[in-house]
Design an enzyme around this catalytic site. Sequence first.
Site, PDB file in Angstrom:
ATOM      1  N   GLY A 112      -4.410  -6.387   5.606  1.00  0.00           N
ATOM      2  CA  GLY A 112      -5.636  -5.628   5.732  1.00  0.00           C
ATOM      3  C   GLY A 112      -6.708  -6.279   6.576  1.00  0.00           C
ATOM      4  O   GLY A 112      -7.495  -5.584   7.240  1.00  0.00           O
ATOM      5  N   GLY A 172      -0.173  -3.068   5.490  1.00  0.00           N
ATOM      6  CA  GLY A 172       0.085  -4.408   6.003  1.00  0.00           C
ATOM      7  C   GLY A 172      -1.062  -5.351   5.720  1.00  0.00           C
ATOM      8  O   GLY A 172      -1.763  -5.207   4.715  1.00  0.00           O
ATOM      9  N   THR A 177       0.821  -1.191   0.000  1.00  0.00           N
ATOM     10  CA  THR A 177       0.000   0.000   0.000  1.00  0.00           C
ATOM     11  C   THR A 177       0.860   1.248   0.000  1.00  0.00           C
ATOM     12  O   THR A 177       1.938   1.253   0.587  1.00  0.00           O
ATOM     13  CB  THR A 177      -0.879   0.055   1.286  1.00  0.00           C
ATOM     14  OG1 THR A 177      -1.595  -1.161   1.404  1.00  0.00           O
ATOM     15  CG2 THR A 177      -1.844   1.217   1.259  1.00  0.00           C
ATOM     16  N   ARG A 217     -10.716 -10.796  -3.377  1.00  0.00           N
ATOM     17  CA  ARG A 217     -10.342 -10.341  -2.047  1.00  0.00           C
ATOM     18  C   ARG A 217     -10.182  -8.825  -2.011  1.00  0.00           C
ATOM     19  O   ARG A 217      -9.609  -8.214  -2.897  1.00  0.00           O
ATOM     20  CB  ARG A 217      -9.039 -10.999  -1.614  1.00  0.00           C
ATOM     21  CG  ARG A 217      -8.527 -10.581  -0.219  1.00  0.00           C
ATOM     22  CD  ARG A 217      -7.508  -9.480  -0.265  1.00  0.00           C
ATOM     23  NE  ARG A 217      -6.932  -9.194   1.061  1.00  0.00           N
ATOM     24  CZ  ARG A 217      -6.113  -8.185   1.304  1.00  0.00           C
ATOM     25  NH1 ARG A 217      -5.768  -7.360   0.324  1.00  0.00           N
ATOM     26  NH2 ARG A 217      -5.637  -7.976   2.528  1.00  0.00           N
ATOM     27  N   VAL A 218     -10.710  -8.208  -0.964  1.00  0.00           N
ATOM     28  CA  VAL A 218     -10.547  -6.779  -0.712  1.00  0.00           C
ATOM     29  C   VAL A 218     -10.000  -6.612   0.692  1.00  0.00           C
ATOM     30  O   VAL A 218     -10.498  -7.227   1.638  1.00  0.00           O
ATOM     31  CB  VAL A 218     -11.885  -6.025  -0.853  1.00  0.00           C
ATOM     32  CG1 VAL A 218     -11.728  -4.558  -0.455  1.00  0.00           C
ATOM     33  CG2 VAL A 218     -12.410  -6.132  -2.281  1.00  0.00           C
ATOM     34  N   GLY A 219      -8.972  -5.808   0.834  1.00  0.00           N
ATOM     35  CA  GLY A 219      -8.391  -5.564   2.148  1.00  0.00           C
ATOM     36  C   GLY A 219      -8.933  -4.301   2.786  1.00  0.00           C
ATOM     37  O   GLY A 219     -10.052  -3.861   2.513  1.00  0.00           O
ATOM     38  N   ASP A 220      -8.116  -3.676   3.611  1.00  0.00           N
ATOM     39  CA  ASP A 220      -8.559  -2.487   4.345  1.00  0.00           C
ATOM     40  C   ASP A 220      -8.459  -1.206   3.544  1.00  0.00           C
ATOM     41  O   ASP A 220      -9.144  -0.222   3.839  1.00  0.00           O
ATOM     42  CB  ASP A 220      -7.719  -2.331   5.610  1.00  0.00           C
ATOM     43  CG  ASP A 220      -6.257  -2.011   5.287  1.00  0.00           C
ATOM     44  OD1 ASP A 220      -5.616  -2.853   4.609  1.00  0.00           O
ATOM     45  OD2 ASP A 220      -5.754  -0.957   5.684  1.00  0.00           O
TER      46      ASP A 220
END
Length: 340
Positions: free
Chosen positions: A253, A251, A199, A227-230
């Site tokens: 997520g 990092g 990121t 997939r989706v992180g933060d």
Amino acid sequence: MKRRNFLKNASLTGVGLAVGNSLVGCAEGTSDKIVEKSSVANAMDDNEKASLPLVIATWHVIDATAKAMEVLQAGGNALDAVEQGCRVEEANEKGQSVGKGGLPDRDGNVTLDACIMDKHGNCGSVVYLQDITHAVSVARKVMEDTPHVMLAGEGAKQFAVSNGFEPEDLLTDASKEAWEKWKIEAEYKPIINIENHDTIGMLAIDKNGDISGACTTSGLAYKMGGRVGDSPIIGSGLFVDNEIGACVATGLGEEVVKTVGSFLVVELMRQGKSPQEACEEAISRIVNKPNSNYKNFQVGYIAVNKKGETGSYSVHQWFSMTKFQDGVNEQIQSDYFNKA
């Protein structure tokens, strides 16, 4: 119509080498100052403020912070600065963690997530965006030109194209080669500070004292499709409150989402903690959870408050923050929790 009209199993071996190489590479071809020091909260009187403008970002991204500061020094606002700064990394094909050239999911698709937030609390986000390099700019368009906060997948791509963004193949030869090598074993074990280094988050305070932030990523390398992180989630990957301060995360997520990390940091600052203290407390919420597996993943936070005090903290060593202030563009090594 404008929005105003609507409303895991990992090893630390090799990390030192990877970061060492990064620092060497940073020193070559640039006059920007590289500082290896632990981040500490600035001690200021209540009436004292840091010199403005100010830009901070996750990891070592001196070209991105330089661009953001260029915008601010030319009279641009904090929102313009964070967008333009993040675009630098999105176009950096060698980065392999943001934008074009990002490492793909396990099916070979480069998918981007991004968000942006302004001084008024307005925000925009895109998730699972494909074939468009500058996801952060699409997120800004969502914020300013739609009644929505988040667009996803094909809908986000169609929106981008309708607004003049040119589709292009984001899978470069280098990233494709890395993916082909990964497929031989197809074992998903993110390496701390490498595959978790996914990121760029950036925060800026302009000369008027107004704060904005942005976050953009291609996500974890070889993640499951979809997939989706933060990073695109307001309150997790990014949160800005112009009365208090702002925070961005990087990092793994999933761990940031579980604690709504960036919102937590800002709320802790609202309660009187310094940015450094707030980042440390947010990390402690992660590592002190029952059965936490923190030794096998990295999370890092950076934050700034209204006075211009900054802080950064991470689970493991080798996370860093880039800070541009008073003509100095420097990399600052973050303090960290796991010193065992």
